[in-house]
Every structure is written in C-alpha cells, then in structure tokens.
Design a protein around this motif. Structure first.
Motif, PDB file in Angstrom:
ATOM      1  N   VAL A  60      50.920  52.830  10.686  1.00 38.22           N
ATOM      2  CA  VAL A  60      51.417  52.068  10.737  1.00 38.22           C
ATOM      3  C   VAL A  60      51.059  50.712  11.805  1.00 38.22           C
ATOM      4  O   VAL A  60      50.615  50.705  12.045  1.00 38.22           O
ATOM      5  CB  VAL A  60      53.580  52.412  10.626  1.00 38.22           C
ATOM      6  CG1 VAL A  60      53.568  53.445   9.195  1.00 38.22           C
ATOM      7  CG2 VAL A  60      53.668  52.552  12.231  1.00 38.22           C
ATOM      8  N   LYS A  61      51.654  49.028  10.794  1.00 33.59           N
ATOM      9  CA  LYS A  61      51.605  48.121  11.391  1.00 33.59           C
ATOM     10  C   LYS A  61      52.437  48.234  12.726  1.00 33.59           C
ATOM     11  O   LYS A  61      52.673  47.129  13.449  1.00 33.59           O
ATOM     12  CB  LYS A  61      51.313  47.225  10.474  1.00 33.59           C
ATOM     13  CG  LYS A  61      49.812  47.318   9.589  1.00 33.59           C
ATOM     14  CD  LYS A  61      49.960  45.747   8.551  1.00 33.59           C
ATOM     15  CE  LYS A  61      48.606  46.148   8.094  1.00 33.59           C
ATOM     16  NZ  LYS A  61      48.709  45.496   7.303  1.00 33.59           N
ATOM     17  N   SER A  62      53.386  48.569  12.001  1.00 35.92           N
ATOM     18  CA  SER A  62      54.494  47.722  12.875  1.00 35.92           C
ATOM     19  C   SER A  62      55.774  48.850  13.054  1.00 35.92           C
ATOM     20  O   SER A  62      56.046  50.448  12.274  1.00 35.92           O
ATOM     21  CB  SER A  62      55.569  46.658  12.857  1.00 35.92           C
ATOM     22  OG  SER A  62      56.242  47.165  11.626  1.00 35.92           O
ATOM     23  N   LEU A  63      56.589  49.048  14.329  1.00 39.75           N
ATOM     24  CA  LEU A  63      57.391  50.160  14.640  1.00 39.75           C
ATOM     25  C   LEU A  63      58.778  49.957  13.614  1.00 39.75           C
ATOM     26  O   LEU A  63      59.267  51.315  13.301  1.00 39.75           O
ATOM     27  CB  LEU A  63      58.782  49.894  15.089  1.00 39.75           C
ATOM     28  CG  LEU A  63      57.937  50.363  16.787  1.00 39.75           C
ATOM     29  CD1 LEU A  63      58.662  49.703  18.222  1.00 39.75           C
ATOM     30  CD2 LEU A  63      57.276  51.791  17.057  1.00 39.75           C
ATOM     31  N   ASP A  64      59.178  49.264  12.565  1.00 38.17           N
ATOM     32  CA  ASP A  64      60.042  48.912  11.340  1.00 38.17           C
ATOM     33  C   ASP A  64      59.620  49.581  10.246  1.00 38.17           C
ATOM     34  O   ASP A  64      59.768  49.965   9.071  1.00 38.17           O
ATOM     35  CB  ASP A  64      60.053  47.636  11.051  1.00 38.17           C
ATOM     36  CG  ASP A  64      60.441  46.989  11.630  1.00 38.17           C
ATOM     37  OD1 ASP A  64      61.031  47.429  12.858  1.00 38.17           O
ATOM     38  OD2 ASP A  64      60.578  45.367  12.215  1.00 38.17           O
ATOM     39  N   GLU A  65      58.317  49.488   9.910  1.00 32.44           N
ATOM     40  CA  GLU A  65      57.409  50.368   8.708  1.00 32.44           C
ATOM     41  C   GLU A  65      56.959  52.043   9.942  1.00 32.44           C
ATOM     42  O   GLU A  65      56.487  52.758   8.354  1.00 32.44           O
ATOM     43  CB  GLU A  65      55.379  50.074   9.022  1.00 32.44           C
ATOM     44  CG  GLU A  65      55.434  48.741   8.496  1.00 32.44           C
ATOM     45  CD  GLU A  65      54.117  47.999   8.397  1.00 32.44           C
ATOM     46  OE1 GLU A  65      53.041  49.379   8.099  1.00 32.44           O
ATOM     47  OE2 GLU A  65      53.844  47.092   7.916  1.00 32.44           O
ATOM     48  N   ALA A  66      57.744  52.459  10.552  1.00 32.91           N
ATOM     49  CA  ALA A  66      57.151  54.231  11.250  1.00 32.91           C
ATOM     50  C   ALA A  66      58.673  55.033  10.227  1.00 32.91           C
ATOM     51  O   ALA A  66      59.203  55.312  11.495  1.00 32.91           O
ATOM     52  CB  ALA A  66      56.730  54.085  12.410  1.00 32.91           C
ATOM     53  N   HIS A  67      58.527  54.789   9.264  1.00 33.65           N
ATOM     54  CA  HIS A  67      60.010  55.647   8.577  1.00 33.65           C
ATOM     55  C   HIS A  67      60.315  56.943   8.858  1.00 33.65           C
ATOM     56  O   HIS A  67      61.381  57.731   8.430  1.00 33.65           O
ATOM     57  CB  HIS A  67      60.475  54.943   6.840  1.00 33.65           C
ATOM     58  CG  HIS A  67      60.052  53.825   6.719  1.00 33.65           C
ATOM     59  ND1 HIS A  67      61.320  52.807   6.874  1.00 33.65           N
ATOM     60  CD2 HIS A  67      59.626  53.171   6.268  1.00 33.65           C
ATOM     61  CE1 HIS A  67      61.580  51.624   6.946  1.00 33.65           C
ATOM     62  NE2 HIS A  67      59.560  51.725   6.336  1.00 33.65           N
ATOM     63  N   MET A  68      58.835  57.646   8.791  1.00 39.13           N
ATOM     64  CA  MET A  68      59.042  59.316   8.728  1.00 39.13           C
ATOM     65  C   MET A  68      58.084  59.924  10.035  1.00 39.13           C
ATOM     66  O   MET A  68      57.043  59.966   9.161  1.00 39.13           O
ATOM     67  CB  MET A  68      58.320  59.285   7.242  1.00 39.13           C
ATOM     68  CG  MET A  68      59.397  58.966   6.398  1.00 39.13           C
ATOM     69  SD  MET A  68      59.089  59.515   5.104  1.00 39.13           S
ATOM     70  CE  MET A  68      58.272  61.807   4.812  1.00 39.13           C
TER      71      MET A  68
END
Length: 110
Positions: A60-68
């Motif tokens: 993922v590109k950022s922590l905001d995209e690390a949903h799962m």
C-alpha cells in the motif's frame, strides 16, 4: 521454572520444542529486502506494526490505505520457508522485533 511446575502440578499439556517452534514460526512476519522479522503478539500494537510493514513492502502507498492489515496472505511468514537452513539463516542474521504490553494494564483495558 515456575510455569513448568504449575503446569505439571495441574496436569496441563506442554508443548514440545518442535511444536513450539512450529507455532512461533507462524507468528513471525519476514521482510527479506530489509532483513527484518516481526513477531506479532495480539493486543500489543500489532495492527499498527502490520500496517507499517504493508507500506514498507510497497503493498500500500500510505498508512491510510492499510485497511486490512490482518489478512495473512499479504505477508511472508517464517513458516512459509522450508524447514532447515532457510529458516535458521533468517533467524541468525535478520533484525527481530517483538512488542509486549504490561499485563496489569492489559487486564484493565478493553
């Protein structure tokens, strides 16, 4: 020693060394590019660490995209490597990280 004594007095089953190693290798996330291993322990910040690993490995590109971050297929675990030299090499030479939490504060938190 105290744990062993208590378990034997209560006739609790003990894990053999090989069973213990097999179990722990399933909790060791490996990043070969950075020569890094993370042993996750639930309720000690492992979700945050897993999210950081997803960013570091480019999944993922950022922590905001690390949903799962709990989806196991996103990581490589020590148990994914063949038993023997492949695992020993990583255990010997990689930086290993493990977080823990004070058990007393854990008792009173949700």
């Amino acid at each position: 020693m105290l744990v062993r004594k208590m378990c034997s007095s209560r006739k609790m089953p003990s894990l053999s060394r090989s069973a213990s190693q097999k179990h722990s290798s399933k909790n060791l996330i490996v990043d070969d590019e950075r020569k890094f291993m993370y042993c996750f322990v639930p309720k000690t910040g492992c979700t945050s660490w897993r999210s950081v690993l997803l960013v570091l490995t480019g999944k993922v590109k950022s922590l905001d995209e690390a949903h799962m971050p709990h989806v196991r297929s996103q990581y490589r675990f020590l148990s994914d490597y063949p038993e023997g030299e492949e695992r020993r090499k990583r255990l010997r030479h990689y930086t290993k990280v493990m977080t823990h939490r004070d058990p007393l504060t854990r008792l009173v938190s949700p």
